[in-house]
Design an enzyme around this catalytic site. Sequence first.
Site, PDB file in Angstrom:
ATOM      1  N   ASP A  19       0.845  -1.190   0.000  1.00 61.29           N
ATOM      2  CA  ASP A  19       0.000   0.000   0.000  1.00 61.29           C
ATOM      3  C   ASP A  19       0.892   1.257   0.000  1.00 61.29           C
ATOM      4  O   ASP A  19       1.754   1.380  -0.854  1.00 61.29           O
ATOM      5  CB  ASP A  19      -0.965  -0.063   1.202  1.00 61.29           C
ATOM      6  N   TYR A  25     -12.063   8.549  -2.637  1.00 61.35           N
ATOM      7  CA  TYR A  25     -11.491   8.696  -1.300  1.00 61.35           C
ATOM      8  C   TYR A  25     -10.275   9.623  -1.253  1.00 61.35           C
ATOM      9  O   TYR A  25     -10.150  10.445  -0.332  1.00 61.35           O
ATOM     10  CB  TYR A  25     -11.171   7.324  -0.700  1.00 61.35           C
ATOM     11  N   TYR A  78      -1.436  11.627   1.695  1.00 56.96           N
ATOM     12  CA  TYR A  78      -2.293  11.898   0.542  1.00 56.96           C
ATOM     13  C   TYR A  78      -2.279  13.385   0.184  1.00 56.96           C
ATOM     14  O   TYR A  78      -2.321  13.755  -0.997  1.00 56.96           O
ATOM     15  CB  TYR A  78      -3.724  11.463   0.829  1.00 56.96           C
ATOM     16  N   HIS A  90      -6.977  -6.727  -0.487  1.00 64.44           N
ATOM     17  CA  HIS A  90      -5.947  -5.692  -0.389  1.00 64.44           C
ATOM     18  C   HIS A  90      -4.919  -5.965   0.710  1.00 64.44           C
ATOM     19  O   HIS A  90      -3.714  -5.820   0.486  1.00 64.44           O
ATOM     20  CB  HIS A  90      -6.588  -4.329  -0.157  1.00 64.44           C
TER      21      HIS A  90
END
Length: 322
Positions: A109, A157, A237, A300
């Site tokens: 990830d 998201y 992010y 995931h």
Amino acid sequence: MANEEKFTEVRHRQVATNGITMHVAEQGDPSGPPVLLLHGFPELWLSWRHQMAALAANGFRAIAPDLRGYGDTDVPADPAAYTIFHIVGDLIGLLDQLELSRVFVVGHDWGANVAWHLCLFRPDRVRALVNMGVPYFPRHPSVKPTERFKAFGEGFYITQFQEAGRAETSFAKYDVLTVLKKVFSIKMDNLSAPPGMEIMDFLEAPTSNPEWISEDELQYFSEKFQKNGFTGPLNYYRNMDLSWALMAPWQGAKIQVPTKFILGNKDIGCISFGTSMYIKSGGLKAIVPNLEVVTIDGHHFIQQEKAEEVTSEILSYFSSLC
């Protein structure tokens, strides 16, 4: 025998690196080949518990930090202190403090994204890489990441995560344990909420824990995120565009480190947005030439869900290069 038993235990330490103090968990013989394991969102060093034990049992030295902003590692207050350069810089400092010139690396990830850039920036420090969850995408020369994400709608998201405080307010409607259960149980085809809805409200709250994590393990995760909140991790992010701008000198550069990419056939990050086709059609190999791709039946959080299979792939790959 006493030394062998000692090396089976997880050892914890705090390491000063790149202006922060980083929590690091280790397992295995300190003289064994070192393996650096990098977790994703919203995870911690504990995400690698299965791989750490197996690596240690096979003579490797497993090193799993809590990344910047997570767990028992410092959480810088400055939102701009979470670029890919800060995070890779933390790892270079960690390796220097541990006096390790080169390591094997495993990422998942966000940890996979960090691992890709560690290999891009400092290939001299990486013997080989095993990554999962997030393939490497070449930098677009003129379009910022957040501009590309707008194509997935306002409910996507990452788009919702951009505004400071927005996701935190949405997450705060639920206790931390529920937030983690919602994320860990994701099995939908995309990560976009309907118009007018926050992604955390859209995610289903499971009636039971995922089979691959115990209640005690979930409580450990929950306690750490309860302590520090989610702002640090969300800042990864929020720095995508800044990192993109600073990455201009590496435009068109390839990752030359020997790499195995583990693809979960039900991983939302790999079955959405054409990602699986990008990998299988050779797009990833074009920029990571020394690449092997392995597909595993899983979602995931595959290093936890399919721990034995993932661990086997890691061990076989690294052992062949020792």
